[in-house]
Design a protein around this motif. Structure first.
Motif, PDB file in Angstrom:
ATOM      1  N   LEU A 179       0.844  -1.190   0.000  1.00 34.79           N
ATOM      2  CA  LEU A 179       0.000   0.000   0.000  1.00 34.79           C
ATOM      3  C   LEU A 179       0.879   1.239   0.000  1.00 34.79           C
ATOM      4  N   LEU A 180       0.524   2.174  -0.835  1.00 39.29           N
ATOM      5  CA  LEU A 180       1.240   3.437  -0.884  1.00 39.29           C
ATOM      6  C   LEU A 180       0.654   4.392   0.149  1.00 39.29           C
ATOM      7  N   LYS A 181       1.447   5.349   0.574  1.00 36.15           N
ATOM      8  CA  LYS A 181       0.959   6.363   1.511  1.00 36.15           C
ATOM      9  C   LYS A 181      -0.102   7.203   0.807  1.00 36.15           C
ATOM     10  N   PRO A 182      -1.186   7.525   1.508  1.00 35.57           N
ATOM     11  CA  PRO A 182      -2.198   8.383   0.897  1.00 35.57           C
ATOM     12  C   PRO A 182      -1.661   9.799   0.700  1.00 35.57           C
ATOM     13  N   LYS A 183      -2.229  10.501  -0.277  1.00 34.28           N
ATOM     14  CA  LYS A 183      -1.771  11.854  -0.574  1.00 34.28           C
ATOM     15  C   LYS A 183      -2.197  12.855   0.495  1.00 34.28           C
ATOM     16  N   ILE A 184      -3.284  12.560   1.198  1.00 33.16           N
ATOM     17  CA  ILE A 184      -3.825  13.508   2.171  1.00 33.16           C
ATOM     18  C   ILE A 184      -3.446  13.066   3.575  1.00 33.16           C
ATOM     19  N   GLN A 185      -2.687  13.891   4.263  1.00 42.25           N
ATOM     20  CA  GLN A 185      -2.303  13.616   5.645  1.00 42.25           C
ATOM     21  C   GLN A 185      -2.547  14.863   6.476  1.00 42.25           C
ATOM     22  N   ARG A 186      -3.114  14.672   7.667  1.00 44.20           N
ATOM     23  CA  ARG A 186      -3.391  15.792   8.568  1.00 44.20           C
ATOM     24  C   ARG A 186      -2.680  15.543   9.888  1.00 44.20           C
ATOM     25  N   GLN A 187      -1.962  16.548  10.350  1.00 48.58           N
ATOM     26  CA  GLN A 187      -1.259  16.468  11.635  1.00 48.58           C
ATOM     27  C   GLN A 187      -2.214  16.904  12.745  1.00 48.58           C
ATOM     28  N   SER A 188      -2.307  16.120  13.803  1.00 42.64           N
ATOM     29  CA  SER A 188      -3.120  16.470  14.967  1.00 42.64           C
ATOM     30  C   SER A 188      -2.312  16.109  16.204  1.00 42.64           C
ATOM     31  N   GLY A 189      -1.702  17.101  16.810  1.00 44.22           N
ATOM     32  CA  GLY A 189      -0.823  16.820  17.948  1.00 44.22           C
ATOM     33  C   GLY A 189       0.363  16.008  17.485  1.00 44.22           C
ATOM     34  N   ASN A 190       0.562  14.851  18.105  1.00 49.49           N
ATOM     35  CA  ASN A 190       1.678  13.976  17.745  1.00 49.49           C
ATOM     36  C   ASN A 190       1.293  12.900  16.742  1.00 49.49           C
ATOM     37  N   HIS A 191       0.073  12.957  16.251  1.00 53.55           N
ATOM     38  CA  HIS A 191      -0.418  11.907  15.363  1.00 53.55           C
ATOM     39  C   HIS A 191      -0.666  12.470  13.964  1.00 53.55           C
ATOM     40  N   VAL A 192      -0.372  11.662  12.960  1.00 54.57           N
ATOM     41  CA  VAL A 192      -0.676  12.012  11.574  1.00 54.57           C
ATOM     42  C   VAL A 192      -1.831  11.118  11.126  1.00 54.57           C
ATOM     43  N   TRP A 193      -2.906  11.749  10.684  1.00 54.01           N
ATOM     44  CA  TRP A 193      -4.074  11.023  10.198  1.00 54.01           C
ATOM     45  C   TRP A 193      -3.988  10.930   8.682  1.00 54.01           C
ATOM     46  N   ASN A 194      -4.181   9.715   8.154  1.00 50.94           N
ATOM     47  CA  ASN A 194      -4.138   9.484   6.715  1.00 50.94           C
ATOM     48  C   ASN A 194      -5.557   9.396   6.173  1.00 50.94           C
ATOM     49  N   TYR A 195      -5.792  10.042   5.050  1.00 50.38           N
ATOM     50  CA  TYR A 195      -7.091  10.009   4.391  1.00 50.38           C
ATOM     51  C   TYR A 195      -6.892   9.654   2.930  1.00 50.38           C
ATOM     52  N   TYR A 196      -7.782   8.824   2.424  1.00 50.02           N
ATOM     53  CA  TYR A 196      -7.687   8.320   1.059  1.00 50.02           C
ATOM     54  C   TYR A 196      -8.787   8.909   0.190  1.00 50.02           C
ATOM     55  N   THR A 197      -8.511   9.058  -1.091  1.00 49.24           N
ATOM     56  CA  THR A 197      -9.545   9.405  -2.058  1.00 49.24           C
ATOM     57  C   THR A 197     -10.206   8.098  -2.507  1.00 49.24           C
ATOM     58  N   LYS A 198     -11.331   8.195  -3.190  1.00 48.44           N
ATOM     59  CA  LYS A 198     -11.982   6.993  -3.739  1.00 48.44           C
ATOM     60  C   LYS A 198     -11.020   6.240  -4.653  1.00 48.44           C
ATOM     61  N   GLU A 199     -10.301   6.990  -5.448  1.00 49.77           N
ATOM     62  CA  GLU A 199      -9.374   6.382  -6.405  1.00 49.77           C
ATOM     63  C   GLU A 199      -8.247   5.647  -5.677  1.00 49.77           C
ATOM     64  N   GLU A 200      -7.746   6.240  -4.599  1.00 47.26           N
ATOM     65  CA  GLU A 200      -6.680   5.586  -3.829  1.00 47.26           C
ATOM     66  C   GLU A 200      -7.186   4.307  -3.167  1.00 47.26           C
ATOM     67  N   ILE A 201      -8.417   4.332  -2.685  1.00 44.81           N
ATOM     68  CA  ILE A 201      -8.985   3.121  -2.076  1.00 44.81           C
ATOM     69  C   ILE A 201      -9.097   2.023  -3.127  1.00 44.81           C
ATOM     70  N   ALA A 202      -9.587   2.361  -4.310  1.00 44.82           N
ATOM     71  CA  ALA A 202      -9.693   1.373  -5.386  1.00 44.82           C
ATOM     72  C   ALA A 202      -8.310   0.838  -5.772  1.00 44.82           C
ATOM     73  N   GLU A 203      -7.330   1.723  -5.832  1.00 49.84           N
ATOM     74  CA  GLU A 203      -5.951   1.315  -6.149  1.00 49.84           C
ATOM     75  C   GLU A 203      -5.401   0.387  -5.062  1.00 49.84           C
ATOM     76  N   CYS A 204      -5.674   0.693  -3.815  1.00 43.46           N
ATOM     77  CA  CYS A 204      -5.208  -0.153  -2.707  1.00 43.46           C
ATOM     78  C   CYS A 204      -5.804  -1.555  -2.810  1.00 43.46           C
ATOM     79  N   VAL A 205      -7.093  -1.632  -3.105  1.00 41.60           N
ATOM     80  CA  VAL A 205      -7.743  -2.936  -3.252  1.00 41.60           C
ATOM     81  C   VAL A 205      -7.084  -3.712  -4.393  1.00 41.60           C
ATOM     82  N   SER A 206      -6.830  -3.052  -5.502  1.00 43.46           N
ATOM     83  CA  SER A 206      -6.181  -3.711  -6.649  1.00 43.46           C
ATOM     84  C   SER A 206      -4.777  -4.191  -6.290  1.00 43.46           C
ATOM     85  N   ARG A 207      -4.032  -3.353  -5.582  1.00 44.71           N
ATOM     86  CA  ARG A 207      -2.660  -3.716  -5.203  1.00 44.71           C
ATOM     87  C   ARG A 207      -2.642  -4.893  -4.235  1.00 44.71           C
ATOM     88  N   VAL A 208      -3.566  -4.909  -3.277  1.00 44.72           N
ATOM     89  CA  VAL A 208      -3.623  -6.021  -2.321  1.00 44.72           C
ATOM     90  C   VAL A 208      -4.020  -7.298  -3.057  1.00 44.72           C
TER      91      VAL A 208
END
Length: 78
Positions: A39-68
């Motif tokens: 799985l590749l890192k998602p393009k959208i990442q949000r910093q919240s305190g000490n944690h980075v939240w990853n968010y995927y687009t529909k296309e990235e989710i479909a790509e992840c399913v294909s890659r897995v």
């Protein structure tokens, strides 16, 4: 992309998409796939305190399913 749209595609939705496709979908499995480059890192990442939240687009989710799916098929050939 607004924050509401971003939240629609959190890791939870990636897990649901993998389950729907009949693929392994536990959080531990996702971490392993990320570590091994399946799985590749998602393009959208949000910093919240000490944690980075990853968010995927529909296309990235479909790509992840294909890659897995491709990764699992490759493992089955060995």
């Amino acid at each position: 992309m607004s924050m509401k749209n971003v939240a629609d595609y959190s890791k939870k939705y990636l897990i649901e998409a993998l389950k729907k496709a009949g693929l392994p979908s536990t959080r531990t499995t996702l971490l392993k796939y990320e570590k091994n480059g399946v799985l590749l890192k998602p393009k959208i990442q949000r910093q919240s305190g000490n944690h980075v939240w990853n968010y995927y687009t529909k296309e990235e989710i479909a790509e992840c399913v294909s890659r897995v799916r491709a990764h699992r098929e490759e493992l089955a050939k060995k």
